[in-house]
Structures are given as C-alpha cells and as structure tokens.
Design a protein around this motif. Sequence first.
Motif, PDB file in Angstrom:
ATOM      1  N   GLY A  71      -4.743   7.690  -5.728  1.00 28.25           N
ATOM      2  CA  GLY A  71      -5.068   8.156  -4.382  1.00 28.25           C
ATOM      3  C   GLY A  71      -3.822   8.717  -3.708  1.00 28.25           C
ATOM      4  O   GLY A  71      -2.726   8.678  -4.262  1.00 28.25           O
ATOM      5  N   ALA A  72      -3.988   9.220  -2.518  1.00 27.96           N
ATOM      6  CA  ALA A  72      -2.865   9.834  -1.806  1.00 27.96           C
ATOM      7  C   ALA A  72      -1.889   8.758  -1.331  1.00 27.96           C
ATOM      8  O   ALA A  72      -2.305   7.750  -0.761  1.00 27.96           O
ATOM      9  CB  ALA A  72      -3.376  10.630  -0.619  1.00 27.96           C
ATOM     10  N   PRO A  73      -0.601   8.947  -1.543  1.00 29.51           N
ATOM     11  CA  PRO A  73       0.382   7.968  -1.077  1.00 29.51           C
ATOM     12  C   PRO A  73       0.520   8.048   0.444  1.00 29.51           C
ATOM     13  O   PRO A  73       0.240   9.086   1.044  1.00 29.51           O
ATOM     14  CB  PRO A  73       1.675   8.393  -1.768  1.00 29.51           C
ATOM     15  CG  PRO A  73       1.491   9.834  -2.073  1.00 29.51           C
ATOM     16  CD  PRO A  73       0.029  10.043  -2.274  1.00 29.51           C
ATOM     17  N   PRO A  74       0.935   6.964   1.089  1.00 28.50           N
ATOM     18  CA  PRO A  74       1.097   6.981   2.545  1.00 28.50           C
ATOM     19  C   PRO A  74       2.171   7.979   2.975  1.00 28.50           C
ATOM     20  O   PRO A  74       3.182   8.143   2.294  1.00 28.50           O
ATOM     21  CB  PRO A  74       1.524   5.547   2.886  1.00 28.50           C
ATOM     22  CG  PRO A  74       1.228   4.736   1.677  1.00 28.50           C
ATOM     23  CD  PRO A  74       1.218   5.660   0.514  1.00 28.50           C
ATOM     24  N   SER A  75       1.953   8.627   4.107  1.00 26.28           N
ATOM     25  CA  SER A  75       2.943   9.591   4.589  1.00 26.28           C
ATOM     26  C   SER A  75       4.219   8.867   5.014  1.00 26.28           C
ATOM     27  O   SER A  75       4.189   7.724   5.454  1.00 26.28           O
ATOM     28  CB  SER A  75       2.382  10.402   5.756  1.00 26.28           C
ATOM     29  OG  SER A  75       2.091   9.553   6.831  1.00 26.28           O
ATOM     30  N   GLY A  76       5.338   9.545   4.828  1.00 28.24           N
ATOM     31  CA  GLY A  76       6.631   8.972   5.175  1.00 28.24           C
ATOM     32  C   GLY A  76       7.262   8.151   4.068  1.00 28.24           C
ATOM     33  O   GLY A  76       8.402   7.739   4.179  1.00 28.24           O
ATOM     34  N   THR A  77       6.530   7.915   2.982  1.00 25.42           N
ATOM     35  CA  THR A  77       7.094   7.161   1.858  1.00 25.42           C
ATOM     36  C   THR A  77       7.718   8.129   0.854  1.00 25.42           C
ATOM     37  O   THR A  77       7.560   9.335   0.957  1.00 25.42           O
ATOM     38  CB  THR A  77       6.017   6.317   1.146  1.00 25.42           C
ATOM     39  OG1 THR A  77       4.988   7.183   0.666  1.00 25.42           O
ATOM     40  CG2 THR A  77       5.425   5.276   2.069  1.00 25.42           C
ATOM     41  N   VAL A  78       8.425   7.573  -0.099  1.00 27.72           N
ATOM     42  CA  VAL A  78       9.054   8.368  -1.148  1.00 27.72           C
ATOM     43  C   VAL A  78       8.456   7.942  -2.488  1.00 27.72           C
ATOM     44  O   VAL A  78       8.281   6.754  -2.755  1.00 27.72           O
ATOM     45  CB  VAL A  78      10.584   8.161  -1.162  1.00 27.72           C
ATOM     46  CG1 VAL A  78      11.226   8.906  -2.315  1.00 27.72           C
ATOM     47  CG2 VAL A  78      11.184   8.608   0.160  1.00 27.72           C
ATOM     48  N   VAL A  79       8.124   8.925  -3.316  1.00 30.00           N
ATOM     49  CA  VAL A  79       7.582   8.666  -4.651  1.00 30.00           C
ATOM     50  C   VAL A  79       8.627   9.095  -5.675  1.00 30.00           C
ATOM     51  O   VAL A  79       9.157  10.206  -5.598  1.00 30.00           O
ATOM     52  CB  VAL A  79       6.263   9.435  -4.872  1.00 30.00           C
ATOM     53  CG1 VAL A  79       5.761   9.243  -6.288  1.00 30.00           C
ATOM     54  CG2 VAL A  79       5.215   9.000  -3.867  1.00 30.00           C
ATOM     55  N   TYR A  80       8.956   8.203  -6.606  1.00 30.21           N
ATOM     56  CA  TYR A  80       9.905   8.504  -7.679  1.00 30.21           C
ATOM     57  C   TYR A  80       9.133   8.781  -8.960  1.00 30.21           C
ATOM     58  O   TYR A  80       8.249   8.021  -9.337  1.00 30.21           O
ATOM     59  CB  TYR A  80      10.862   7.332  -7.895  1.00 30.21           C
ATOM     60  CG  TYR A  80      11.948   7.251  -6.861  1.00 30.21           C
ATOM     61  CD1 TYR A  80      13.184   7.846  -7.088  1.00 30.21           C
ATOM     62  CD2 TYR A  80      11.743   6.604  -5.663  1.00 30.21           C
ATOM     63  CE1 TYR A  80      14.185   7.783  -6.139  1.00 30.21           C
ATOM     64  CE2 TYR A  80      12.734   6.537  -4.703  1.00 30.21           C
ATOM     65  CZ  TYR A  80      13.951   7.129  -4.953  1.00 30.21           C
ATOM     66  OH  TYR A  80      14.936   7.078  -4.011  1.00 30.21           O
TER      67      TYR A  80
END
Length: 108
Positions: free
Chosen positions: A47-56
């Motif tokens: 699903g879509a990650p929360p806004s403002g977070t960082v995905v590595y």
Amino acid sequence: MGTGSLRLGLPVSAGVRCVQHYCYLGLLPASQDGYSEATALYIARYGAPPSGTVVYLQTRHQIDGWTDVPKVTSAKVPAPSGYTPLRASALRPGMAALTVRRQPPPSL
C-alpha cells in the motif's frame, strides 16, 4: 543477461539515516533511460507509505551467478497534492502563519 533483485526497508521517519533490515520485494523492473520504476511493486504489496516518511530501497544485480555489492537508495514520500498543514488551516484569513515576539533584553 543479468537480473536484479529489489529489497526494501519499512518506511521510517525522515531523521533515520540507516536501515538494517530489508524485505525482498521482487525482481528489478526493466529500466528506461537507466532508471527502474518500483513504485507499483511497492504499492501492490504494502500500500501507499505515509507521507513525510522515507523509504529505503536496496538493489543488487546478478549476472552469470555473480552478485554485486548492494546499492542503497532512499526517497522521501511527498505530501499529497492539495495538502495543507494543520497549523496553517487553523488560521483565520489575514492572520500571519508565524508570529515572532521579541522580548526586550534583560537589564543588568
């Protein structure tokens, strides 16, 4: 012909600079102009990650049974379009967003 694997870390706050554990997401999609688009793979599974977070993301190419050193890439998840921060939306029209009150210097 080589293939590549794509692994990802769970979304973390913007202050985190290193992720230790990665989950296997799938094979790296075919590249266009040297870039592979992995957004659809991520959203289909988690699903879509929360806004403002960082995905590595971690990629590792494999050619003829040999694998290279993993390469880590990160991306900050932007706020949705039309997003207004709570503080700004709570203001009345014509009110400044930030008011700084200066205190006089203490007298000695």
